[in-house]
Design a protein around this motif. Structure first.
Motif, PDB file in Angstrom:
ATOM      1  N   SER A 177       0.822  -1.120   0.164  1.00 62.14           N
ATOM      2  CA  SER A 177      -0.055   0.154   0.100  1.00 62.14           C
ATOM      3  C   SER A 177       0.881   1.500  -0.019  1.00 62.14           C
ATOM      4  CB  SER A 177      -0.922  -0.035   1.166  1.00 62.14           C
ATOM      5  OG  SER A 177      -1.642   1.190   1.323  1.00 62.14           O
ATOM      6  N   THR A 185       2.844   1.257  -3.464  1.00 60.88           N
ATOM      7  CA  THR A 185       2.081   1.741  -4.500  1.00 60.88           C
ATOM      8  C   THR A 185       1.374   3.147  -4.436  1.00 60.88           C
ATOM      9  OG1 THR A 185       0.250   0.642  -3.557  1.00 60.88           O
ATOM     10  CG2 THR A 185       1.245  -0.430  -5.289  1.00 60.88           C
ATOM     11  N   SER A 186       1.241   3.686  -3.170  1.00 60.94           N
ATOM     12  CA  SER A 186       0.886   5.097  -3.200  1.00 60.94           C
ATOM     13  C   SER A 186       1.900   6.087  -3.596  1.00 60.94           C
ATOM     14  CB  SER A 186       0.394   5.211  -1.567  1.00 60.94           C
ATOM     15  OG  SER A 186      -0.621   4.413  -1.055  1.00 60.94           O
ATOM     16  N   SER A 216      -0.515  -7.491  -3.885  1.00 62.74           N
ATOM     17  CA  SER A 216      -0.446  -7.050  -5.435  1.00 62.74           C
ATOM     18  C   SER A 216      -1.594  -7.116  -6.227  1.00 62.74           C
ATOM     19  CB  SER A 216       0.598  -7.511  -5.957  1.00 62.74           C
ATOM     20  OG  SER A 216       2.012  -7.281  -5.311  1.00 62.74           O
ATOM     21  N   PHE A 227      -4.777  -5.239  -5.046  1.00 59.41           N
ATOM     22  CA  PHE A 227      -4.571  -3.742  -5.427  1.00 59.41           C
ATOM     23  C   PHE A 227      -4.796  -3.901  -7.113  1.00 59.41           C
ATOM     24  CE2 PHE A 227      -2.108  -0.260  -7.696  1.00 59.41           C
ATOM     25  CZ  PHE A 227      -2.562   0.715  -6.713  1.00 59.41           C
ATOM     26  N   SER A 236      -8.727  -4.339  -7.786  1.00 58.71           N
ATOM     27  CA  SER A 236      -9.742  -3.210  -7.326  1.00 58.71           C
ATOM     28  C   SER A 236      -9.160  -1.906  -8.201  1.00 58.71           C
ATOM     29  CB  SER A 236      -9.044  -2.852  -5.862  1.00 58.71           C
ATOM     30  OG  SER A 236      -9.111  -3.928  -5.098  1.00 58.71           O
ATOM     31  N   MET A 237      -8.199  -1.671  -8.554  1.00 58.94           N
ATOM     32  CA  MET A 237      -7.758  -0.571  -9.321  1.00 58.94           C
ATOM     33  C   MET A 237      -8.559  -0.567 -10.566  1.00 58.94           C
ATOM     34  SD  MET A 237      -4.004   1.247 -10.181  1.00 58.94           S
ATOM     35  CE  MET A 237      -4.063   2.844 -11.329  1.00 58.94           C
ATOM     36  N   THR A 273     -13.906  -5.298  -2.000  1.00 58.52           N
ATOM     37  CA  THR A 273     -12.469  -5.812  -1.883  1.00 58.52           C
ATOM     38  C   THR A 273     -12.498  -7.062  -1.133  1.00 58.52           C
ATOM     39  OG1 THR A 273     -11.754  -3.467  -1.339  1.00 58.52           O
ATOM     40  CG2 THR A 273     -10.154  -5.386  -1.050  1.00 58.52           C
TER      41      THR A 273
END
Length: 298
Positions: free
Chosen positions: A66, A69-70, A111, A114, A117-118, A129
């Protein structure tokens, strides 16, 4: 070996990353936080992390992905406006990162959670989620049924599922970290007992200290140190502080309780009562909580 002899561009990049880490003065923790290798951490320190119930913070997981990736999203959004291109770049970076870390179970889960979800957010489609997590769980089981015996797999999915299940209720509280730490500890108890045969009942309190320290300072500094080596002395100061605190806490043996192995029936019964316990807690039905605590101790 395969890594040193392979001429593929991917292996060359991986080899250069590992070489850069190993040539650093902080190679022990750069190995730990960047490629998930804890073989270089001193044995007494590693044992103290395990004893204090904070070892999960030192395996690359959802929290680390998190943060990673942020930071990538922030940079990419400053450079690019196209969401689809950003998604493709993030997907390629995360897939390569999985390759660098030898496709660690927790990194694959975090991974792909994320990425999926994206993808649905970009397509303006709704998919919870928790459904993605369950989907990834069953895919993992289908690919390798024996993965169910992996402690990292169990911790990763059991804790993630529970926190996602109660995320809306947790978000209503100001002291989210305390509640998250307590719930994580409660649902991980059978896994801890069946792997380490003991639990430290002060673990939720220790997590309140180490979660901010690792997530807000130590892990981000490890990424910065990997890129900019001049930051290494600052990184080492926080590593020293973290290790000393953990070693000090591990000297407190009074609250460590030993257990025998739990068969599947007590585990199922335990999770049944924990589910009721958490629900009663959020409903503030405290008279039932006392009864449940007594039953759980029995």
């Amino acid at each position: 070996n395969k890594l040193s002899n392979n001429t593929s561009i991917f292996y060359k990049i991986k080899r250069s990353i590992i070489n850069r880490i190993n040539n650093s003065g902080s190679y022990e923790y750069l190995n730990l936080f960047i490629i998930g290798n804890n073989n270089y951490i001193k044995e007494d320190v590693l044992e103290s992390y395990q004893f204090n119930g904070i070892s999960h913070l030192f395996s690359i997981s959802g929290m680390h992905i998190s943060i990673f990736t942020s930071a990538l999203l922030f940079i990419l959004k400053k450079v690019l406006n196209n969401k689809n291109i950003i998604f493709i770049i993030l997907f390629l970076i995360l897939f390569f990162y999985m390759f660098v870390t030898n496709f660690s179970i927790s990194i694959i889960r975090a991974s792909f959670l994320f990425i999926i979800s994206m993808y649905f957010r970009i397509k303006n489609k709704q998919l919870s989620t928790i459904r993605i997590l369950v989907f990834l769980f069953f895919i993992s089981i289908l690919i390798n049924p024996y993965i169910i015996y992996n402690i990292g797999f169990l911790f990763s999915y059991v804790i993630s599922y529970t926190l996602l299940l109660y995320q809306n209720r947790i978000s209503r509280y100001n002291n989210k970290m305390i509640i998250t730490s307590l719930i994580s500890f409660l649902v991980s108890i059978p896994i801890l007992i069946n792997n380490y045969y003991s639990i430290n009942i002060l673990s939720p309190l220790y997590n309140l200290i180490f979660i901010p320290l690792v997530s807000m300072i130590v892990f981000p500094l490890s990424l910065i140190t990997f890129i900019f080596s001049f930051v290494e002395p600052i990184f080492n100061i926080f590593i020293y502080i973290m290790e000393k605190i953990s070693l000090l806490f591990s000297e407190i043996r009074l609250f460590n309780i030993s257990f025998c192995h739990m068969s599947w029936i007590p585990v199922v019964v335990y999770y049944y009562f924990i589910y009721i316990f958490i629900n009663k807690f959020f409903l503030r039905d405290y008279k039932y909580i006392l009864i449940l605590v007594i039953i759980l101790f029995i």
